[in-house]
Design a protein around this motif. Structure first.
Motif, PDB file in Angstrom:
ATOM      1  N   ALA A 246       0.687  -1.654   0.408  1.00  0.00           N
ATOM      2  CA  ALA A 246       0.023  -0.085  -0.126  1.00  0.00           C
ATOM      3  C   ALA A 246       0.828   1.164  -0.169  1.00  0.00           C
ATOM      4  CB  ALA A 246      -0.770   0.307   1.675  1.00  0.00           C
ATOM      5  N   LEU A 247       2.116   1.242   0.826  1.00  0.00           N
ATOM      6  CA  LEU A 247       3.020   2.529   1.049  1.00  0.00           C
ATOM      7  C   LEU A 247       3.240   2.919  -0.335  1.00  0.00           C
ATOM      8  CD1 LEU A 247       2.607   2.135   3.738  1.00  0.00           C
ATOM      9  CD2 LEU A 247       4.790   2.253   4.448  1.00  0.00           C
ATOM     10  N   GLY A 248       4.078   1.212  -1.119  1.00  0.00           N
ATOM     11  CA  GLY A 248       4.328   1.987  -2.292  1.00  0.00           C
ATOM     12  C   GLY A 248       2.985   2.710  -3.215  1.00  0.00           C
ATOM     13  N   GLN A 249       1.816   2.069  -3.385  1.00  0.00           N
ATOM     14  CA  GLN A 249       0.779   3.167  -4.352  1.00  0.00           C
ATOM     15  C   GLN A 249       0.732   4.300  -3.532  1.00  0.00           C
ATOM     16  OE1 GLN A 249      -2.713  -0.170  -4.881  1.00  0.00           O
ATOM     17  NE2 GLN A 249      -1.384  -0.760  -3.592  1.00  0.00           N
ATOM     18  N   TYR A 250       0.982   5.099  -2.261  1.00  0.00           N
ATOM     19  CA  TYR A 250       0.432   6.036  -1.594  1.00  0.00           C
ATOM     20  C   TYR A 250       1.924   7.156  -2.334  1.00  0.00           C
ATOM     21  CZ  TYR A 250      -2.076   3.797   1.071  1.00  0.00           C
ATOM     22  OH  TYR A 250      -3.130   2.955   2.207  1.00  0.00           O
TER      23      TYR A 250
ATOM     24  N   ALA B 207      -9.426   9.858  15.122  1.00  0.00           N
ATOM     25  CA  ALA B 207      -7.656   9.272  14.752  1.00  0.00           C
ATOM     26  C   ALA B 207      -7.821   9.803  13.167  1.00  0.00           C
ATOM     27  CB  ALA B 207      -7.936   7.973  14.775  1.00  0.00           C
ATOM     28  N   TYR B 208      -6.607  10.107  13.026  1.00  0.00           N
ATOM     29  CA  TYR B 208      -6.142   9.842  11.458  1.00  0.00           C
ATOM     30  C   TYR B 208      -4.734   9.191  11.250  1.00  0.00           C
ATOM     31  CZ  TYR B 208      -2.353  13.327  12.313  1.00  0.00           C
ATOM     32  OH  TYR B 208      -1.862  14.473  13.244  1.00  0.00           O
ATOM     33  N   ILE B 209      -4.199   8.534  10.069  1.00  0.00           N
ATOM     34  CA  ILE B 209      -3.140   8.158   9.872  1.00  0.00           C
ATOM     35  C   ILE B 209      -2.829   8.898   8.783  1.00  0.00           C
ATOM     36  CG2 ILE B 209      -1.699   6.567   8.704  1.00  0.00           C
ATOM     37  CD1 ILE B 209      -3.380   4.388  10.077  1.00  0.00           C
ATOM     38  N   ARG B 210      -1.271   9.935   8.542  1.00  0.00           N
ATOM     39  CA  ARG B 210      -1.078  10.629   7.585  1.00  0.00           C
ATOM     40  C   ARG B 210       0.720   9.992   6.665  1.00  0.00           C
ATOM     41  NH1 ARG B 210      -0.823  16.011   9.623  1.00  0.00           N
ATOM     42  NH2 ARG B 210       1.040  15.511  10.957  1.00  0.00           N
ATOM     43  N   PHE B 211       0.401   9.918   5.434  1.00  0.00           N
ATOM     44  CA  PHE B 211       1.721   9.812   5.285  1.00  0.00           C
ATOM     45  C   PHE B 211       1.941  10.520   3.844  1.00  0.00           C
ATOM     46  CE2 PHE B 211       3.082   7.558   1.061  1.00  0.00           C
ATOM     47  CZ  PHE B 211       4.225   6.663   1.926  1.00  0.00           C
ATOM     48  N   SER B 212       3.049  11.124   4.675  1.00  0.00           N
ATOM     49  CA  SER B 212       3.756  12.194   3.388  1.00  0.00           C
ATOM     50  C   SER B 212       5.165  11.912   3.187  1.00  0.00           C
ATOM     51  CB  SER B 212       3.738  13.578   4.294  1.00  0.00           C
ATOM     52  OG  SER B 212       4.583  12.931   5.436  1.00  0.00           O
ATOM     53  N   MET B 213       5.537  12.493   2.273  1.00  0.00           N
ATOM     54  CA  MET B 213       6.953  11.655   1.081  1.00  0.00           C
ATOM     55  C   MET B 213       7.533  13.189   1.271  1.00  0.00           C
ATOM     56  SD  MET B 213       6.484   8.838  -0.291  1.00  0.00           S
ATOM     57  CE  MET B 213       8.459   8.954  -1.094  1.00  0.00           C
ATOM     58  N   VAL B 214       8.714  12.694   2.584  1.00  0.00           N
ATOM     59  CA  VAL B 214       9.558  13.876   2.978  1.00  0.00           C
ATOM     60  C   VAL B 214      11.466  14.123   2.061  1.00  0.00           C
ATOM     61  CG1 VAL B 214       8.879  14.049   5.267  1.00  0.00           C
ATOM     62  CG2 VAL B 214      10.466  12.452   4.380  1.00  0.00           C
TER      63      VAL B 214
ATOM     64  N   PRO C 286       7.775   3.877  -5.188  1.00  0.00           N
ATOM     65  CA  PRO C 286       6.378   4.578  -6.001  1.00  0.00           C
ATOM     66  C   PRO C 286       6.276   3.274  -6.721  1.00  0.00           C
ATOM     67  CG  PRO C 286       8.147   6.077  -5.848  1.00  0.00           C
ATOM     68  CD  PRO C 286       8.732   5.096  -5.523  1.00  0.00           C
ATOM     69  N   HIS C 287       5.027   2.823  -6.437  1.00  0.00           N
ATOM     70  CA  HIS C 287       4.665   1.814  -7.093  1.00  0.00           C
ATOM     71  C   HIS C 287       5.284   1.448  -8.027  1.00  0.00           C
ATOM     72  CE1 HIS C 287       1.465  -2.194  -7.622  1.00  0.00           C
ATOM     73  NE2 HIS C 287       1.186  -0.882  -8.586  1.00  0.00           N
ATOM     74  N   ASN C 288       5.966  -0.118  -8.817  1.00  0.00           N
ATOM     75  CA  ASN C 288       6.020  -0.111  -9.977  1.00  0.00           C
ATOM     76  C   ASN C 288       5.476  -2.130 -10.083  1.00  0.00           C
ATOM     77  OD1 ASN C 288       7.433  -1.226 -12.748  1.00  0.00           O
ATOM     78  ND2 ASN C 288       8.726  -0.103 -12.131  1.00  0.00           N
ATOM     79  N   PRO C 289       4.174  -1.912 -11.071  1.00  0.00           N
ATOM     80  CA  PRO C 289       4.048  -3.605 -10.715  1.00  0.00           C
ATOM     81  C   PRO C 289       5.192  -4.415 -11.896  1.00  0.00           C
ATOM     82  CG  PRO C 289       2.548  -2.116 -11.854  1.00  0.00           C
ATOM     83  CD  PRO C 289       3.425  -1.418 -11.371  1.00  0.00           C
TER      84      PRO C 289
END
Length: 157
Positions: A40-44, A100-107, A136-139
Motif C-alpha cells: 500500500a505505501l508504494g501505491q500511496y 484519529a488519522y494516519i498521515r502519509f507524506s513524502m519527505v 513508488p509502486h511499479n507493478p
C-alpha cells in the motif's frame, strides 16, 4: 472486596491509546500492508508523486480519506476497524475514541513520514510517527500477492 480478589484486574485507561497508536503504525508501515495485492505505501507514494499533493490523510473516525483518491478508503476503513478491535482487546469503551488519522507524506524522493494520531473524548492526542524508505509502486518490479496473506486492507481483514 478484599485486596487479593482484585489481583490481576486492571481498569482500562485512555493512556492505552499510546500503545494502540504504536500498534497501528507498526501494521501500517509493514511490508504486509497490502492494497489490491501490492504494498500500500508504494501505491500511496505513486499517488502523491503523480497528483502533486503533499500528503495522504486517512481519517479513521469516519473511515475515509481526505484526498481525491477513493481507492484508499479501503485502507481507512481497515484501520478504523483495527483501532476499534484494539480498543475492544483493551476493554476500552468506544465512546473514548473521538478522532484519529494516519498521515502519509513524502519527505524525500524515497523517504516517507508516517504518522498516527488518536484523540480521546477528553481531547488528549496520542501520537506516533516513523520515517521509512519507500519507492513508488511499479507493478513491473513488484510481485502481486494473491490470496489472504497478511493484513490485507482491500479484504478488510
Amino acid at each position: 472486596m478484599s485486596r487479593s480478589a482484585c489481583v490481576g484486574f486492571s481498569m482500562p485507561r485512555r493512556k492505552q491509546f499510546k500503545g494502540i497508536c504504536h500498534d497501528i503504525l507498526e501494521s501500517f508501515v509493514s511490508r504486509y500492508n497490502d492494497l489490491d495485492g501490492y504494498w500500500a505505501l508504494g501505491q500511496y507514494a505513486t499517488f502523491l508523486t503523480e497528483s502533486g499533493q503533499r500528503e495522504l490523510r486517512l481519517q479513521l473516525q469516519r473511515g475515509s480519506t481526505l484526498s481525491e483518491c477513493s481507492k484508499f478508503s479501503a485502507s481507512a476503513t481497515y484501520y478504523q476497524g483495527a483501532v476499534l478491535r484494539l480498543m475492544d482487546a483493551n476493554e476500552m469503551p468506544h465512546s473514548w475514541f473521538a478522532d484519529a488519522y494516519i498521515r502519509f507524506s513524502m519527505v524525500g524522493p524515497t523517504n516517507a513520514l508516517c504518522e498516527v494520531e488518536i484523540v480521546s473524548d477528553l481531547g488528549k492526542a496520542y501520537h506516533c510517527d516513523r520515517r521509512i524508505d519507500v519507492r513508488p509502486h511499479n507493478p513491473l518490479r513488484e510481485h502481486w500477492r494473491g490470496g489472504n496473506f497478511g493484513p490485507s486492507n482491500q479484504m478488510g481483514q
